[in-house]
Design a protein around this motif. Structure first.
Motif, mmCIF file in Angstrom:
data_model
loop_
_atom_site.group_PDB
_atom_site.id
_atom_site.type_symbol
_atom_site.label_atom_id
_atom_site.label_comp_id
_atom_site.label_asym_id
_atom_site.label_seq_id
_atom_site.Cartn_x
_atom_site.Cartn_y
_atom_site.Cartn_z
ATOM 1 N N MET A 1 5.809 -10.850 -11.686
ATOM 2 C CA MET A 1 4.895 -11.430 -10.707
ATOM 3 C C MET A 1 3.849 -10.418 -10.232
ATOM 4 O O MET A 1 3.096 -10.699 -9.307
ATOM 5 C CB MET A 1 5.687 -11.951 -9.502
ATOM 6 N N HIS A 2 3.798 -9.244 -10.839
ATOM 7 C CA HIS A 2 2.843 -8.208 -10.441
ATOM 8 C C HIS A 2 1.566 -8.327 -11.264
ATOM 9 O O HIS A 2 1.609 -8.605 -12.462
ATOM 10 C CB HIS A 2 3.458 -6.824 -10.648
ATOM 11 N N TYR A 3 0.408 -8.110 -10.616
ATOM 12 C CA TYR A 3 -0.850 -8.008 -11.355
ATOM 13 C C TYR A 3 -0.780 -6.828 -12.327
ATOM 14 O O TYR A 3 -0.078 -5.841 -12.086
ATOM 15 C CB TYR A 3 -2.016 -7.732 -10.407
ATOM 16 N N SER A 4 -1.571 -6.905 -13.395
ATOM 17 C CA SER A 4 -1.751 -5.744 -14.253
ATOM 18 C C SER A 4 -2.740 -4.789 -13.592
ATOM 19 O O SER A 4 -3.424 -5.141 -12.625
ATOM 20 C CB SER A 4 -2.287 -6.165 -15.622
ATOM 21 N N LYS A 5 -2.840 -3.600 -14.118
ATOM 22 C CA LYS A 5 -3.708 -2.589 -13.501
ATOM 23 C C LYS A 5 -5.186 -2.966 -13.592
ATOM 24 O O LYS A 5 -6.006 -2.442 -12.830
ATOM 25 C CB LYS A 5 -3.481 -1.227 -14.158
ATOM 26 N N ASP B 1 0.802 -1.222 0.000
ATOM 27 C CA ASP B 1 0.000 0.000 0.000
ATOM 28 C C ASP B 1 0.835 1.272 0.000
ATOM 29 O O ASP B 1 0.290 2.370 -0.173
ATOM 30 C CB ASP B 1 -0.952 -0.003 1.198
ATOM 31 N N ASP B 2 2.139 1.153 0.180
ATOM 32 C CA ASP B 2 3.010 2.319 0.049
ATOM 33 C C ASP B 2 3.225 2.693 -1.411
ATOM 34 O O ASP B 2 3.657 3.815 -1.713
ATOM 35 C CB ASP B 2 4.377 2.050 0.687
ATOM 36 N N TYR B 3 2.936 1.766 -2.319
ATOM 37 C CA TYR B 3 3.303 1.964 -3.720
ATOM 38 C C TYR B 3 2.114 1.948 -4.680
ATOM 39 O O TYR B 3 2.177 2.563 -5.741
ATOM 40 C CB TYR B 3 4.315 0.889 -4.135
ATOM 41 N N VAL B 4 1.056 1.229 -4.322
ATOM 42 C CA VAL B 4 -0.133 1.198 -5.174
ATOM 43 C C VAL B 4 -1.374 1.348 -4.305
ATOM 44 O O VAL B 4 -1.353 1.066 -3.102
ATOM 45 C CB VAL B 4 -0.233 -0.120 -5.988
ATOM 46 N N LYS B 5 -2.441 1.805 -4.933
ATOM 47 C CA LYS B 5 -3.728 1.922 -4.248
ATOM 48 C C LYS B 5 -4.699 0.933 -4.873
ATOM 49 O O LYS B 5 -4.877 0.909 -6.094
ATOM 50 C CB LYS B 5 -4.280 3.342 -4.370
ATOM 51 N N ILE B 6 -5.306 0.100 -4.036
ATOM 52 C CA ILE B 6 -6.278 -0.875 -4.517
ATOM 53 C C ILE B 6 -7.659 -0.229 -4.512
ATOM 54 O O ILE B 6 -8.119 0.286 -3.484
ATOM 55 C CB ILE B 6 -6.279 -2.142 -3.642
ATOM 56 N N MET B 7 -8.316 -0.246 -5.660
ATOM 57 C CA MET B 7 -9.653 0.340 -5.800
ATOM 58 C C MET B 7 -10.675 -0.771 -5.544
ATOM 59 O O MET B 7 -11.116 -1.466 -6.458
ATOM 60 C CB MET B 7 -9.820 0.945 -7.195
ATOM 61 N N TRP B 8 -11.028 -0.941 -4.280
ATOM 62 C CA TRP B 8 -11.829 -2.093 -3.863
ATOM 63 C C TRP B 8 -13.205 -2.122 -4.524
ATOM 64 O O TRP B 8 -13.743 -3.200 -4.797
ATOM 65 C CB TRP B 8 -11.971 -2.097 -2.343
ATOM 66 N N THR C 1 -14.626 -1.143 -16.496
ATOM 67 C CA THR C 1 -13.577 -0.675 -17.396
ATOM 68 C C THR C 1 -12.484 0.103 -16.674
ATOM 69 O O THR C 1 -11.484 0.464 -17.287
ATOM 70 C CB THR C 1 -14.183 0.223 -18.491
ATOM 71 N N GLU C 2 -12.672 0.364 -15.387
ATOM 72 C CA GLU C 2 -11.699 1.144 -14.631
ATOM 73 C C GLU C 2 -10.670 0.224 -13.978
ATOM 74 O O GLU C 2 -10.985 -0.910 -13.597
ATOM 75 C CB GLU C 2 -12.399 1.980 -13.559
ATOM 76 N N PRO C 3 -9.426 0.691 -13.809
ATOM 77 C CA PRO C 3 -8.378 -0.164 -13.224
ATOM 78 C C PRO C 3 -8.634 -0.461 -11.751
ATOM 79 O O PRO C 3 -9.201 0.361 -11.025
ATOM 80 C CB PRO C 3 -7.101 0.663 -13.407
ATOM 81 N N THR C 4 -8.201 -1.629 -11.334
ATOM 82 C CA THR C 4 -8.317 -2.017 -9.923
ATOM 83 C C THR C 4 -7.068 -1.653 -9.129
ATOM 84 O O THR C 4 -7.095 -1.628 -7.902
ATOM 85 C CB THR C 4 -8.543 -3.533 -9.806
ATOM 86 N N ILE C 5 -5.955 -1.396 -9.833
ATOM 87 C CA ILE C 5 -4.705 -1.015 -9.172
ATOM 88 C C ILE C 5 -4.231 0.308 -9.763
ATOM 89 O O ILE C 5 -4.074 0.430 -10.984
ATOM 90 C CB ILE C 5 -3.613 -2.085 -9.359
ATOM 91 N N VAL C 6 -4.019 1.287 -8.904
ATOM 92 C CA VAL C 6 -3.515 2.595 -9.329
ATOM 93 C C VAL C 6 -2.144 2.790 -8.696
ATOM 94 O O VAL C 6 -2.007 2.755 -7.470
ATOM 95 C CB VAL C 6 -4.464 3.733 -8.912
ATOM 96 N N THR C 7 -1.130 2.960 -9.526
ATOM 97 C CA THR C 7 0.227 3.149 -9.006
ATOM 98 C C THR C 7 0.367 4.561 -8.451
ATOM 99 O O THR C 7 -0.129 5.524 -9.042
ATOM 100 C CB THR C 7 1.272 2.925 -10.110
ATOM 101 N N LYS C 8 1.039 4.690 -7.317
ATOM 102 C CA LYS C 8 1.200 6.006 -6.698
ATOM 103 C C LYS C 8 2.190 6.874 -7.459
ATOM 104 O O LYS C 8 2.207 8.087 -7.281
ATOM 105 C CB LYS C 8 1.605 5.840 -5.233
ATOM 106 N N ILE C 9 3.013 6.249 -8.302
ATOM 107 C CA ILE C 9 3.816 6.990 -9.278
ATOM 108 C C ILE C 9 3.160 6.734 -10.629
ATOM 109 O O ILE C 9 3.250 5.630 -11.175
ATOM 110 C CB ILE C 9 5.282 6.521 -9.284
#
Length: 731
Positions: free
Chosen positions: A217-221, A178-185, A228-236
């Protein structure tokens, strides 16, 4: 044109037109349409498994109810660095070939190696399941199964599943996620939320490696999204389209693998040198020569920069140069590698070469081999590097076959008598115990070609002929086939000319690999993108009785090459989603303006045979005359219905249901018909505890009663004795 291959805009347009000329414009209608192995969809591992109806942990992990997330922590879950494997008969032939290619990448980039199973207690059995999945770590179950199903035959997918088997979880399940990506639950499909859980570092270790957006080994966004919206948003934000890459190991993937298995060097890696350090990687000037190779950043007559950095980095950018302009006729310069110790007995030497010397000056490759009879080494000629001088760094491959301690020797010779300002230059030398790619297709000004080629318009590589006498070429759509803008689409086509003889038709079991080379100077750091397709002589064209891989003179169309010659091109077999433009413009896929495709055609007919079983093992597969088709092994599961998302697998010749395990529940029973939950365990544990407590209370009460009764008896007896004593004591 300068050394990087850049041209003026007008010349660029002419260049693109020349690529298109006589290829895709005004061609006859093909007799058989191209075949897209992906069905036009860029499916990730998790999409494939979801469509197959699999509900696995984190999308592609099989757990048993005994397993927790400490596989990467405990030494007992590690495999030996030499891992036994068995390839089941039901695997597709193309998948078998790509699995072997994945093993080669593990050998090149780590100390992990693979060997055919020869009776070891634990081994990995690779089969064609209904998706792509694996267990995590060495489960010590004997036969540990790993599935490479339909559409799972991409090299990165196979490497991904084997990383699970080696003990790795997905990157985004790390404790610091969670320091690097935000999960859009709210964007996650219902019931899939558990796939985004994180696990603290007491149960899953990151091995001291920083969070890696580029990990395979990382999920895609878009993993497990409900719209249609991403489930993972990178903080960078720059890493939004980086996560989820399925090309190759990232540097951090390899660093973690090395730390977990205490690797110090790749099994088949020998040497790499970009000449950035003054010690020139331990290379030495040869004895007896009359000139030297010199480490420079620029040479009179060219090149103006090295190839590693192309002049982008101030204070760096070196290469080795032999100036033929200042040498005398007949002078030679020898540049020798450090001592190397082969294991396999075959090697591939790869290097970039810039020739600004005279037309008759030469570069020759030798090996200096050492043995008891030749303690000072004996030179053996390998090859002369052909080609007239060009203002271009050119890629070359040379196959070697050294079997004893040796050095690679580059011999430059001033042959011509005329004066010239240039010379011979070398950069980015790599040596590994691998087989060399057969063919190189360099597409100049590739960014411009991608941006300016109309959609659904193809360019073609030159026709290349394999060792077995079959000719093929790569068809590339720089701006995608129709409906796929912003993609590179790639297909392989068989080719034949009038008068060709000696080939067997339909073409049997030839695997064609199309690799877009990541031009990183170090071979172990490359993340090249590749796809392989295999000719199946039994495959029929869609809606036709014709064999897809039949003689192109029968099923193809006649085309005219740029030199005016004519040949027949068969239908294409490949994918509309080879690589996105965004990824193609990343890393070093395009360098100096150019892209380099490495092409091979290999005979894989031996993979149609069953892998031999160890002598002491009973046959696990009935004989089959068509090993490329599903065998009775998979047929055993046709009449077995596993409930609640269970998967039928064949274990020791018997169909068995492998039941799904969730975070707080699991299924069990011979058909996965029963469900267990943590609540059940809690209730059972509480009931057991209360039962034990009740028994202890009863035992305590009984014990107390018994003690009291015994005490009363003893007291009564003592009183009687005292009374007798008093009675006897009367006067």
């Amino acid at each position: 044109m300068d050394m990087a291959g850049r041209k003026s805009p007008g010349v660029l347009v002419l260049h693109i037109l020349s690529l298109l000329c006589a290829t895709s414009l005004c061609l006859p209608t093909p007799k058989i349409l191209d075949y897209d192995v992906d069905g036009g969809r860029d499916l990730d591992i998790f999409d494939i498994n979801e469509e197959a109806g699999l509900n696995l942990v984190e999308g592609d992990i099989v757990l048993d109810k005994r397993q927790t997330r400490n596989s990467i922590i405990g030494d007992e879950y590690r495999w030996p660095t030499m891992i036994p494997y068995y390839m089941e008969d039901d695997l597709e032939i193309n998948a078998k070939g790509v699995i072997l290619k994945a093993f080669e990448q593990y050998r090149l980039k780590s100390c992990i190696d693979f060997k055919p199973w020869s009776g070891e207690a634990n081994y990995i059995s690779i089969f064609k399941g209904s998706g792509c999945f694996s267990s995590v770590g060495n489960r010590h179950v004997g036969k540990q199964r790993l599935s490479i199903g339909t559409n799972c035959d991409r090299i990165a997918t196979i490497e991904h599943e084997f990383l699970h088997a080696l003990g790795f979880w997905h990157e985004q399940s790390r404790a610091d996620r969670d320091d690097y990506v935000k999960i859009m639950w709210d964007r996650i499909s219902e019931g899939k939320e558990h796939n985004f859980n994180t696990y603290d570092d007491t149960t899953s270790s990151s091995l001291g490696v920083p969070y890696d957006y580029g990990s395979m080994m990382h999920y895609s966004k878009n993993a497990f999204r409900n719209g249609t919206e991403p489930t993972i948003v990178t903080k960078i934000p720059a890493f939004s389209d980086v996560i989820g890459q399925r090309m190759e190991f990232s540097d951090s993937d390899l660093l973690k693998l090395h730390r977990l298995y205490n690797c110090t060097q790749g099994s088949t890696f020998l040497d790499s040198c970009d000449f950035e350090r003054e010690n020139i990687c331990g290379m030495v000037q040869g004895q007896g020569d009359k000139a030297d190779w010199v480490r420079v950043a620029k040479a009179a007559g060219g090149p103006d920069t090295d190839y590693s950095n192309l002049g982008k980095c101030t204070g760096s950018g070196y290469f080795m140069h032999f100036s033929t302009g200042t040498a005398n006729t007949g002078d030679t310069a020898l540049l020798e590698s450090r001592l190397l110790y082969p294991i396999r007995g075959y090697q591939c030497l790869q290097f970039f070469y810039y020739n600004s010397a005279g037309a008759s000056d030469t570069l020759k490759i030798y090996v200096r081999e050492y043995d008891k009879a030749n303690p000072n080494g004996k030179l053996r000629f390998i090859k002369t590097i052909d080609g007239s001088p060009q203002e271009l760094w050119q890629l070359h491959h040379v196959s070697l076959d050294a079997k004893t301690k040796f050095r690679v020797v580059f011999e430059g010779t001033k042959v011509g008598s005329g004066s010239s300002a240039g010379g011979l230059s070398l950069d980015d030398i790599n040596l590994s115990e691998t087989t060399c790619p057969e063919f190189i297709w360099r597409v100049k000004n590739f960014s411009h070609v991608m941006d300016n080629t109309p959609a659904n318009t193809a360019i073609y590589s030159p026709p290349f002929t394999s060792k077995e006498g079959y000719t093929f070429q790569m068809k590339l759509y720089p701006n995608g086939t129709e409906g796929y803008p912003g993609e590179l689409s790639a297909y392989a086509n068989l080719v034949a000319r009038e008068g060709d003889t000696g080939q067997k038709w339909p073409c049997p079991w030839k695997q064609m690999t199309m690799m877009l080379m990541d031009q990183n100077p170090h071979i172990q750091k490359r993340m090249s993108n590749q796809r392989s397709v295999t000719t199946d002589p039994n495959m029929k064209a869609s809606g036709s009785d014709q064999f897809f891989w039949d003689d192109p003179r029968k099923v193809g169309v006649e085309v005219t090459d740029v030199d005016g010659s004519k040949y027949f091109r068969g239908p294409g077999y490949g994918t509309a989603v080879y690589l996105t433009h965004l990824r193609a413009k990343s890393r070093d896929f395009i360098k100096g303006g150019d892209a380099i495709f490495l092409l091979t055609m290999e005979d894989v007919s031996h993979l149609t045979e069953s892998q031999p079983l160890p002598p002491s093992q009973p046959p696990s597969h009935p004989p089959t005359t068509t090993p490329h088709l599903p065998t009775a092994t998979t047929d055993m599961c046709n009449h077995v219905e596993c409930e609640n998302g269970g998967i039928c697998v064949v274990d020791e010749g018997e169909p068995t249901c492998r039941c799904m395990v969730g975070e707080d529940y699991w299924y069990y029973g011979d058909r996965c018909q029963y469900v267990g939950t943590l609540w059940d365990k809690t209730v059972l544990a509480l009931a057991s505890s209360l039962s034990v407590l009740g028994v202890m209370v009863v035992i305590t009460i009984v014990s107390v009663c018994c003690v009291r009764m015994r005490y009363k008896k003893r007291s009564k007896s003592h009183s009687m004795i005292m009374e007798n004593m008093h009675a006897n004591g009367k006067p």
